[in-house]
Scaffold this active site. Structure first.
Site: not given
Ligand code: BES
Ligand code: ZN
Length: 556
Positions: A221, A248, A335
């Site tokens: 996302g 998100e 994270y």
């Molecule tokens: N903002 C991120 C996606 C991202 C991070 C894009 C770094 C480019 C560089 C998004 O919010 C995210 O963290 N997505 C995760 C899902 C989450 C539940 C851990 C993903 O895409 O897996």
């Molecule tokens: Zn994120």
């Protein structure tokens, strides 16, 4: 954008843009110069604007603009119309928009986008209402983001998409054949917004809509304001993977309201959001699901720390040196270590005090960039308040600036997976699993079990596991992915066709890269398969995924 008083030049980021002219608001030409391009960063466009404060840049993006993915009809669920999607974070928007492409910048924006019928356009801004008809069967859509946002949050998608309302301020866009399934999976969205507001204050963006994209979207996302972009692979039929949506949504506070000023502080966006996500899940679905999801993520973080080394700079929250580039945050532990940090602080100061402080942090820094140093200073001023004993207990600097896990870390509930871990241990000896128990388990419990199975399994046992548990037929893509990874690590031939099918449709980097990696680690057997599959699928991946897999497959 920022214009310092008296400034007579402006420098914009560009990457592969073809600039035809730069003019002022009266049409007068302004001199401009394209600087030398830097690998992966593009080239600075320096415009001499004199005392003008409005400039117009006429330009074209290249056909290979990394932010944009142009899908052929076969890559969509409907199969009839082309599709366009974008991904800006971290530094890709400069491939289609000349702007000051740093997360420390804020800008409002307006857009008018013309697309051929029947395509509908959405963006990460509020819609200007019904589209206007334009030449040759085209329609012009207009958008406005009136709140200052970081440039990486500008996003666009266009396709044969339709909308369904989910609640008074939320809804979902997706292709017609996906609409009912997507809406059912997202049915709790309005409740999530309510839960988030109860936790950390008013949702300040007006609407919260989402678009469920074709499976080539490279992430799970992306928190584009008022229009979260989602992979369809989170649809499991039972809302078990909606932590993604909570995540998100949480970025509407941690990330979009208060934004990491530099990518070296990505943890401020992602760690805080992962903590917030877990709190939403707890409020909506209860402590069992929340503590299981925490325990699952914590275990995978510990594995990564062990693998990278607990003295490796990539296991710090604030990234330095080589790790501090725009992509640093995606490969590390920010994270779950970031979330653990906040869970730890919460447990030490107490939930009530912590929540009041975190809400006030978002409020004090709303619509502004922030750094690790600011976060700690604010916490000291407004939460620790000079209490020396508390300060010592928290180990704040160690959490943020040192690699590895500080000794005060709050470990997840050891009982979260008591039953599953027992079953996994028993499996090690008896090589059988209780099918009935599995069918009762949550998604997190099933994933935990798969992570605890012996890494080396003979073909007969893999076949039996699949037969008993229906792994290859799982509608939960996290489970399917874990299963495929396990089979490839064991050179299990019967799973190769399914792997190939999965890799030909799904472009989510988190799934695609590890599967290619698993194959490449299996000597000639796997390398041959990986290269054969990648030759067919590479063109269908977004540049983000392609870059990730190129490093794995082509490096060989
Ligand atoms: N903002 C991120 C996606 C991202 C991070 C894009 C770094 C480019 C560089 C998004 O919010 C995210 O963290 N997505 C995760 C899902 C989450 C539940 C851990 C993903 O895409 O897996
Ligand atoms: Zn994120």
């Amino acid at each position: 954008m920022m214009a310092s008083e008296g400034a007579d030049t402006v420098i914009l980021d560009t990457m592969g843009l073809e600039i035809s002219s730069v003019t002022d608001s009266d049409g007068g030409k302004l001199p401009f110069e394209m600087g030398t391009a830097k690998e992966g960063m593009g080239a600075p466009l320096t415009i001499t604007m004199g005392d003008k404060r409005q400039i117009v840049v006429a330009y074209k993006s290249g056909p290979d603009a990394a932010a944009l993915q142009w899908l052929v009809p076969e890559q969509t669920a409907g199969g009839k119309h082309p599709y366009l999607l974008s991904q800006g974070q971290p530094t890709l928007n400069r491939t289609w928009i000349p702007t000051q492409d740093s997360p420390g910048i804020r800008q409002t924006w307006e857009a008018k986008i013309t697309a051929p019928e029947p395509l509908t356009v959405v963006m990460s801004g509020l819609s200007g209402g019904e589209p206007a008809s334009a030449a040759e069967g085209s329609r012009t859509f207009s958008f406005l983001m009136d709140k200052p946002v970081a440039p990486y949050l500008i996003a666009i998608a266009a396709g044969d998409i339709v909308f369904k309302e989910l609640g008074p301020r939320s809804g979902v866009w997706t292709e017609p054949v996906m609409l009912d399934k997507a809406a059912a999976e997202l049915a709790d969205t309005e409740k999530m917004i309510d839960a988030a507001e109860e936790l950390y204050g008013e949702y300040r963006w007006g609407r919260y809509d989402m678009i469920v994209l074709p499976p080539s979207f490279p992430y799970g996302g992306m928190e584009n304001p008022v229009m979260t972009f989602l992979t369809p692979t989170f649809i499991a039929g039972d809302r078990s993977l909606t932590g993604l949506v909570a995540h998100e949504l949480a970025h509407s506070w941690s990330g979009n309201l208060v934004t990491n000023a530099n990518w070296s502080d990505s943890w401020l966006n992602e760690g805080t959001t992962s903590y917030f996500e877990n709190r939403i899940i707890e409020k909506l679905y209860g402590t069992k699901r929340a503590s299981q999801e925490r325990a699952l993520n914590f275990a995978s973080m510990e594995d990564t720390i062990a693998e990278k080394g607990s003295d490796s700079a990539i296991t710090a929250l604030h990234l330095t040196g080589e790790e501090a580039g725009p992509d640093g945050g995606t490969s590390g532990v920010i994270y779950d270590k970031g979330a653990s940090f906040l869970h730890t602080v919460e447990s030490i100061v107490g939930r009530e005090k912590f929540d009041i402080w975190l809400e006030s942090w978002f409020d004090r820094h709303a619509f502004q960039p922030a750094t690790s140093a600011m976060f700690l200073a604010d916490m000291r001023k407004n939460l620790v308040k000079g209490d020396k004993e508390l300060e010592a207990k928290l180990m704040l600097d160690e959490w943020v600036y040192k690699p590895g896990l500080p000794s005060n870390v709050l470990r997840p509930d050891p009982d979260a997976f008591a039953e599953v871990d027992k079953a996994a241990t028993a499996y090690g000896a008896s090589r059988t699993l209780d099918k009935a128990a599995w069918s009762e388990w949550t998604s997190a419990e099933r994933l935990r079990l798969l992570s605890k199975l012996p890494t080396e399994l003979p073909d007969e046992e893999l076949a039996k596991l699949d037969g008993d548990l229906g792994l290859a037929a799982s509608e939960n893509n996290e489970i399917l992915f874990a299963w495929l990874e396990l089979t490839l690590q064991n050179r299990y031939e019967p799973a190769v066709p399914l792997t190939e099918k999965f890799l030909a449709t799904v472009g989510r980097r988190k799934f695609v890269a590890p599967l290619f990696e698993a194959l490449m680690e299996q000597g000639d057997w796997g390398k041959t398969i990986a290269k054969r599959i990648y030759a067919k699928t590479r063109d269908s991946y977004h540049a983000v995924t392609r870059a990730g897999v190129d490093r794995i497959v082509k490096a060989d």
